[in-house]
Design a protein around this motif. Structure first.
Motif, short mmCIF file in Angstrom:
data_model
loop_
_atom_site.label_atom_id
_atom_site.label_comp_id
_atom_site.label_asym_id
_atom_site.label_seq_id
_atom_site.Cartn_x
_atom_site.Cartn_y
_atom_site.Cartn_z
N THR A 22 9.02 16.62 -26.51
CA THR A 22 8.63 15.19 -25.81
C THR A 22 10.17 14.29 -25.93
N GLU A 23 10.24 13.36 -25.01
CA GLU A 23 11.30 12.58 -24.97
C GLU A 23 11.16 10.99 -25.78
N VAL A 24 12.22 10.88 -26.38
CA VAL A 24 12.47 9.48 -26.86
C VAL A 24 13.53 8.67 -26.22
N LYS A 25 13.42 7.39 -25.94
CA LYS A 25 14.44 6.79 -25.14
C LYS A 25 15.16 5.89 -26.14
N LEU A 26 16.57 6.15 -26.31
CA LEU A 26 17.13 5.14 -27.27
C LEU A 26 18.10 4.23 -26.59
N GLN A 27 17.93 3.07 -26.97
CA GLN A 27 19.21 1.94 -26.41
C GLN A 27 20.03 1.79 -27.79
N ASP A 49 27.39 4.72 -33.74
CA ASP A 49 26.54 4.05 -32.76
C ASP A 49 25.31 3.16 -33.60
N VAL A 50 24.89 1.95 -32.98
CA VAL A 50 23.76 1.17 -33.45
C VAL A 50 22.69 1.06 -32.79
N MET A 51 21.53 1.60 -33.40
CA MET A 51 20.24 1.70 -32.64
C MET A 51 19.83 0.44 -32.22
N LEU A 52 19.34 0.02 -31.06
CA LEU A 52 18.75 -1.36 -30.77
C LEU A 52 17.54 -1.46 -30.27
N LYS A 53 16.86 -0.09 -29.71
CA LYS A 53 15.67 -0.18 -29.42
C LYS A 53 15.13 1.26 -29.25
N VAL A 54 14.17 1.71 -29.50
CA VAL A 54 13.40 3.01 -29.33
C VAL A 54 12.14 2.57 -28.47
N ASP A 55 12.25 3.49 -27.56
CA ASP A 55 11.16 3.70 -26.38
C ASP A 55 10.73 2.13 -26.14
N GLY A 56 11.83 1.26 -25.89
CA GLY A 56 11.46 -0.08 -25.70
C GLY A 56 11.22 -1.29 -26.81
N THR A 57 11.12 -0.47 -27.90
CA THR A 57 10.68 -1.34 -29.12
C THR A 57 12.04 -1.87 -29.84
N PRO A 58 12.15 -3.06 -30.07
CA PRO A 58 13.40 -3.56 -30.61
C PRO A 58 13.60 -3.30 -31.88
N MET A 59 14.63 -2.92 -32.71
CA MET A 59 14.76 -2.62 -34.00
C MET A 59 14.83 -3.80 -35.06
N LYS A 60 14.92 -4.96 -34.43
CA LYS A 60 15.15 -6.03 -35.35
C LYS A 60 13.99 -6.38 -36.11
N GLY A 61 14.20 -6.43 -37.47
CA GLY A 61 12.94 -6.57 -38.38
C GLY A 61 12.14 -5.35 -38.43
N MET A 62 12.54 -4.14 -37.99
CA MET A 62 11.88 -2.98 -38.22
C MET A 62 12.38 -2.39 -39.71
N THR A 63 11.48 -1.74 -40.30
CA THR A 63 11.83 -0.84 -41.42
C THR A 63 12.17 0.30 -41.21
N ILE A 66 20.72 8.07 -40.83
CA ILE A 66 21.00 6.73 -40.45
C ILE A 66 20.83 5.85 -41.59
N ARG A 67 21.57 4.91 -41.55
CA ARG A 67 21.82 3.89 -42.54
C ARG A 67 21.68 2.62 -42.18
N GLU A 68 21.08 1.56 -43.15
CA GLU A 68 20.90 0.33 -42.57
C GLU A 68 21.99 -0.57 -43.13
N GLN A 69 22.66 -1.45 -42.30
CA GLN A 69 23.81 -2.00 -42.75
C GLN A 69 23.60 -3.33 -41.89
N ASP A 70 23.62 -4.56 -42.76
CA ASP A 70 23.50 -5.98 -42.10
C ASP A 70 22.17 -6.15 -41.16
N GLY A 71 21.05 -5.55 -41.52
CA GLY A 71 20.00 -5.90 -40.57
C GLY A 71 19.91 -5.00 -39.47
N GLU A 72 20.96 -4.04 -39.29
CA GLU A 72 21.06 -3.22 -38.21
C GLU A 72 20.65 -1.62 -38.76
#
Length: 476
Positions: free
Chosen positions: A169-174, A141-155, A114-120
């Motif tokens: 175990t399962e992880v749900k990605l948006q 593909d741009v990751m928006l949420k992980v198990d319902g947690t928004p990626m905005k502002g995430m490190t 994964i790379r960070e690009q313009d806040g995403e």
């Protein structure tokens, strides 16, 4: 019969037995203390009393309270740090586990880079046959949420924590995918992700190339498979690429050297403190190697990679192309403790087969070939947004990159001026991305990608090594 005399005798016996028991206990206590001091000499050091005092004071009186495990870990980290040796470190618990896993042939996760690009967070690669690829994730593909947690502002570190987990175990990605109007919801089952340290290819004229990026647990096995695959394709010459290889485990290094170094010849000598122990690794070659070998090295070729380079240069007739190596001629042992922490400690240094110490010296190539100057340019940082009026090192670096790609002529001014805006717009148009003249993460990533492609096409060290191999084959 004297009854009183008999009682007195019994009393004296009991008294003597009691005194003897006290004496035995005293001797046992003293002996125990002596044995503790023998086993733990730190307890006899005045500094240890200071450490114990500080620990007690902090635990009893520190206003904010303290965690005993954190105090002890901090003390060990400080103790190892006081050695002034950048290679000796104490890695606590999870860091220690990660260090051990870095040498294994797989890890548990979903298998994406994964790379960070313009806040995403953009998926740069979905590793082949890993869970993410099987679940349908793709490059870009741009990751928006992980198990319902928004990626905005995430490190990025926090994102990796959310993605990791137990196998099965399962992880749900948006995710957002270019060309689709709505985000996709993709469940991914965490599983084993293979870690490869060896890559190979067949070039023209029967030149087989093998690149080793580091020496891990299964590197020797991977190397064997690469050799077999290249031999099946008719390999006549071998080019071994060890550039930017930081080293790693000694065992797979010895395994690989055995294939090239003549049987019985020295591969490396490992010399411990005060030369109290010297281990000489000699080749156990099964059959002679007859093909010409060239090795590519640079200033980041270090440690075990230097061991292999020195062994093949000194005893196997390999020609070494590139730049002087890093010069790490010391050996660390690492031990994992019960809680997962790891102590990595410098305990020995090594000599090349011809008896040379290479620490802080490096290995001189047979033929010196410098990499292009642009390969030494610093990386552009994440979160970049350069625009008109900006100046400084980042602007100058970006301008130098655009100059190498042919978008800027003349000396870069170091100021983001009208000519720079014009050059950035021209590059953006050629890449099919919004041409606003602002140098952001997306544009910087494309610039770096094109520079890497340019280097791969004109790699002077690679081309020189191939010339050497062709010449060597012609002489036979």
């Amino acid at each position: 019969m004297n009854i009183h005399g008999s009682q007195a005798v019994r009393q004296r016996k009991r008294l003597m037995m009691g005194l003897a028991l006290i004496a035995v206990c005293a001797i046992g206590f003293a002996g125990g203390r002596f044995w503790v001091y023998v086993q733990n000499p730190i307890m006899d050091d005045p500094g240890f009393r200071n450490l114990s005092f500080a620990y007690d004071e902090i635990m009893d009186d520190y206003l904010e309270g303290a965690d005993s495990r954190s105090l002890v870990n901090g003390a060990i980290e400080g103790m190892v740090g006081s050695l002034g040796d950048p290679y000796s470190v104490y890695l606590t618990e999870a860091k220690g586990e990660q260090f051990i896993q870095s040498y294994e042939d797989h890890f548990v996760g979903i298998g994406v880079t994964i790379r960070e690009q313009d806040g995403e967070f953009v998926i740069e690669e979905a590793i082949k046959d890993a869970p993410a690829e099987k679940a349908g994730l793709k490059t870009g593909d741009v990751m928006l949420k992980v198990d319902g947690t928004p990626m905005k502002g995430m490190t990025l570190d926090k994102l990796m924590t959310l993605v990791r987990g137990q196998e099965g175990t399962e992880v749900k990605l948006q995710i957002r995918r270019e060309g689709l109007a709505e985000p996709l919801e993709l469940p991914v089952v965490r599983g084993a992700v293979p870690v490869h340290t060896v890559s190979f290819a067949m070039k023209e004229d029967g030149i087989g190339t093998i690149a080793i990026n580091r020496f891990a647990d299964k590197t020797g096995d991977e190397f064997d498979k690469a050799i077999e695959a290249l031999q099946a394709k008719g390999m006549k010459k071998l080019l071994l690429d060890l550039r930017s290889n930081p080293g790693g485990l000694l065992e797979p290094t010895i395994h690989i050297a055995n294939r090239f170094v003549p049987k019985g010849k020295t591969i490396v000598q490992v010399v411990y403190k005060g030369e109290k122990r010297i281990i000489t690794h000699k080749s156990e070659q099964k059959e002679p190697w007859k093909l010409p070998v060239a090795i590519l090295v640079d200033g980041n070729t270090a440690s075990s990679a230097e061991v292999l380079t020195a062994a093949l240069k000194d005893t196997a007739g390999a020609v070494v192309i590139g730049e002087q190596t890093f010069g790490k001629g010391i050996v660390q042992q690492f031990r994992q403790l019960a809680d997962g922490s790891v102590l990595k400690l410098t305990e020995a240094q090594w000599r090349s087969p011809d008896g040379q110490w290479i620490h802080k010296k490096g290995i001189e190539p047979t033929r010196v070939v410098k990499a292009p100057a642009y390969t030494q340019l610093p990386r552009l940082p994440v979160g970049l947004k350069l625009q008109e009026g900006d100046y400084g090192e980042r602007v100058e670096t970006a301008q130098q990159m655009l100059q190498v790609l042919g978008y800027i002529t003349g000396e870069p001014p170091g100021i983001y001026n009208a000519d720079t805006i014009k050059a950035v717009k021209a590059f953006q148009l050629s890449e099919g991305i919004p041409a606003n003249g602002i140098l952001n993460d997306r544009t910087a990533y494309r610039i770096t990608t094109r520079l890497m492609e340019k280097y791969r096409a004109e790699d002077p060290q690679m081309l020189t090594a191939m010339e050497e191999l062709r010449a060597a084959a012609a002489e036979e």
